[in-house]
Design a protein around this motif. Structure first.
Motif, short mmCIF file in Angstrom:
data_model
loop_
_atom_site.label_atom_id
_atom_site.label_comp_id
_atom_site.label_asym_id
_atom_site.label_seq_id
_atom_site.Cartn_x
_atom_site.Cartn_y
_atom_site.Cartn_z
N LEU A 1 -5.27 2.32 -11.39
CA LEU A 1 -5.64 2.97 -10.13
C LEU A 1 -5.09 2.10 -9.00
O LEU A 1 -5.61 1.02 -8.72
N PHE B 1 -4.60 1.82 -5.33
CA PHE B 1 -5.14 2.42 -4.12
C PHE B 1 -5.51 3.88 -4.41
O PHE B 1 -6.27 4.10 -5.34
N ASP B 2 -4.92 4.83 -3.71
CA ASP B 2 -5.39 6.20 -3.94
C ASP B 2 -4.53 6.98 -4.92
O ASP B 2 -4.62 8.20 -4.99
N ARG B 3 -3.69 6.28 -5.70
CA ARG B 3 -2.92 7.05 -6.67
C ARG B 3 -2.88 6.37 -8.04
O ARG B 3 -3.33 5.25 -8.19
N THR C 1 0.82 -1.22 0.00
CA THR C 1 0.00 0.00 0.00
C THR C 1 0.85 1.27 0.00
O THR C 1 0.42 2.30 -0.49
#
Lengths: 441, 441
Positions: free
Chosen positions: B181, B183-185, A436
């Motif tokens: 994509l 996770f958040d990036r 992550t």
């Protein structure tokens, strides 16, 4: 004329090469300057070797280069191989030095002591960390495991396949997949080659294997999970039952156990023991029996119908080690509710499946089982899991034109490597882990 | 007791097995009913074999199963192996039949004549198309090429690596990469393992190889391009020049040429000729010389400083075939402007590079060269290409702590397969092609 040789090869043939000129190339591992004599230890992937520069015997140019040397400079050194009271038993009496590259800044991580640093620092400067022989050995062993996998399954009539990693849907549902922008639409990264190795069996290849990357968008941050890893996959048609699949899995582990001496250097460096598998085979324990064992032997309670948790796996690993002298145990007949829709349900007990996990020293390293190959049953399975048939239509099509009974397994290359060497974190077994927090280096 | 055997193994041992009971399993390839006798040809990955059912000698149950048989049913058949005037020289006098699976609907594609259908239909029903022995042979050969690659480079001291496919940047710029994509990036799918195989060399592994998927977001729709394919990659440190890299590439092709008889069945079926490489080596022609040859010999004009186009590659292929009796030609010293920033520019002519392409029968199948390993030069190269240093900072870091001179090559597994067999479209060499229109099956 002599040519540059790997240090491992020089040492293997040192008896013959004694008194001859040799060239070794690599990185400077250590330097010790005693005034008139400089000891320079050179390191390549295959070993380290001491080279000795006696200053009174060297020309101006070599002396100058020698002055500027420091650890991790990249060099080639020529000289005569001779016996010496070093660990290797030999050294090189150096006559010339070629400097190919030098560090531009102080090293952020010392190679020979890299393991003293925290894992975060080591992974940040992984190209330095991996120069440590203890670390590079992990990856040499990992490559060896992959080689044994191919050797074993090729010998059993399996053919290698190359399946797409860009797919139209996940193998279960939309969960845990990474979306990809594929031209003007959304696709996903394959969580496993599951659908396509089944496809290959049905397409007539019958026994197939693949080693490839798999992608899991799981937000866990544990010592056992990676978001990208390499999976060793097999799938085989015309099986009688899931025991045939377990036989193929066990055969591979037996091959690893038998040939382990081929990598004894790495094992010794990591103080890793041999792999123990009983002559009569690894035990195959139904999960319902495992619940009982865990409760009666260890007071460990797993809710009936649930998967084992990491502690449960560890305890069961200890149990079979003591009781069967086995590093392996198959846990079989997993509950339908914790298995994916393509698992085959037991004929007489549809809430349980013809499936298995293999625990290796108390860690799940393989998952497999027989797959449902009957079209109507597959549709029922999808419905029972609450999945939309339309999303899996392209997969269902494979089963319409003659699909043999089949099964297979997926094995984690990094987990197997980790368990053979007794590593504490799976990131140790991945050169460039993705989790992550990490997408570089 | 006898066990099920692959048809290829039955035929290989037919002399010994004559008169014995055998079991074969597979798909029904063809059926011919002569009233009292039914001829059922069974097919598995390894071959086809005629089985003969003499109705007067069979029980009620077998007769009933036999009635329902049609092409692409999945069966196991037991019987006695005996000589026969068939293509294989043997047949099975069948005594029993087990039906494992049957088509649920009329076949959308006939297996034995699948090649008569258009490629679009064949790819749509690829699991049927691939049951055609002419088609499955392509993938058996492809797996063989991969095996030879590993054998050859292992024998040369290369170690296998497993690099991440999720990366923080493309190898050149933002162009032609698929965004993921993560996770958040936003991350990207690796266009090649370029940066990470260099990383592995610098991390001390020195000679490395990898077979893995690569992803190209190129919107072309040609017979030579795929958006996902498998790349055979090598990278090697401590080279003297890019000629060392070409020697390693040529060594692999020489190995393919030498061992080609191991797959002679497939070659014969495709009427593929042997691979011709002159004893003295494949020619290595500077691209500036290639421009001249193309113009003087064929009146074909390539703008000076440009890459060759497909027609130019074809013509140059014909030229070396006639002049050198060679299926291979290295085109070397490509212009800097058509090569990526990590290419090493020539010392004396910085507008040209120490790089090469290998054409195999007039098609580029390999790209390689020496890489720039000097930190400051790399920064200049980035600047010269108009790329932002920040985007490649994580890559630049690798070069700060001792990087040996190195080079390598990337080879297209599907292109090599295509050229060995003389296929007309690269999709023929990919079981499940991904292109602008296809993400299923």
């Amino acid at each position: 004329m002599y040519k540059r040789m790997f240090i491992g090869d020089v040492l293997a043939k040192a008896g013959d090469l004694e008194g001859s000129k040799v060239r070794v190339c690599g990185w400077i591992h250590r330097i010790r300057d005693l005034g008139g004599v400089k000891f320079v230890i050179v390191r390549d992937r295959t070993g380290t070797l001491q080279t000795v520069f006696k200053k009174s015997e060297l020309g101006e140019e070599v002396l100058e280069e020698l002055e500027g040397l420091r650890e991790e400079c990249v060099v080639c050194i020529d000289g005569m191989l001779r016996r010496a009271p070093t660990k290797e038993g030999f050294e090189v009496a150096a006559s010339s030095l070629t400097l190919l590259s030098r560090p531009l800044e102080p090293l952020p991580l010392e190679v020979h002591s890299s393991l003293k640093a925290g894992l975060t620092t080591r992974l940040k400067y992984r190209w330095l960390d991996a120069r440590n022989p203890l670390v590079s050995g992990i990856f040499v062993l990992k490559a060896w495991v992959a080689r044994k996998f191919r050797e074993y399954y090729s010998s059993q009539g399996f053919v290698e396949i190359f399946t797409p990693k860009i797919v139209a849907s996940g193998t279960e549902s939309g969960a845990n997949v990474f979306p990809v922008l594929y031209f003007d639409r959304v696709a996903y990264l394959a969580q496993s080659p599951q659908f396509y190795k089944q496809f290959a069996v049905i397409a007539g290849f019958e026994r197939v294997y693949e080693i490839g990357p798999v992608f899991r968008a799981e937000p866990h941050h544990t010592v056992r999970h990676l978001n990208e890893y390499h999976s060793l996959d097999i799938e085989v048609g015309f099986i009688e039952s899931y025991h045939d699949v377990m036989d193929y899995v066990e055969g591979f582990f037996r091959k690893l156990a038998e040939d382990l001496r081929e990598v004894e250097d790495v094992l010794e460096a990591h103080q890793a023991p041999r792999i123990r598998i009983p002559e009569s085979g690894a035990p195959r324990i139904p999960i319902r029996k495992a619940y009982e064992i865990l409760e009666s032997e260890y007071g460990k309670r797993i809710p009936y119908g649930e998967d084992l948790d990491p502690e449960g796996e560890k305890l069961l690993g200890s149990y079979v080690r003591e009781k069967y002298n086995s590093d392996l145990v198959f846990v079989i007949d997993y509950p339908w509710r914790v298995r994916p829709f393509y698992a085959m349900r037991k004929d007489d007990e549809p809430e349980w499946t013809y499936s298995f996990d293999l625990l290796f020293r108390g860690l799940e390293v393989v998952t497999g089982g027989q797959r449902e190959h009957r079209y109507e049953r597959l549709r029922e399975n999808l419905k029972d899991k609450g999945l939309k048939e339309e999303e899996f239509q392209y997969y269902l099509e494979f089963f319409k034109h003659g699909a043999p009974p089949h099964g297979g397994a997926g094995m984690g290359l990094e987990r197997i490597t980790m368990q053979i060497l007794g590593l504490q974190n799976i990131r140790e077994a991945r050169l460039l882990p993705r989790d992550t927090e990490r997408i570089t280096p």
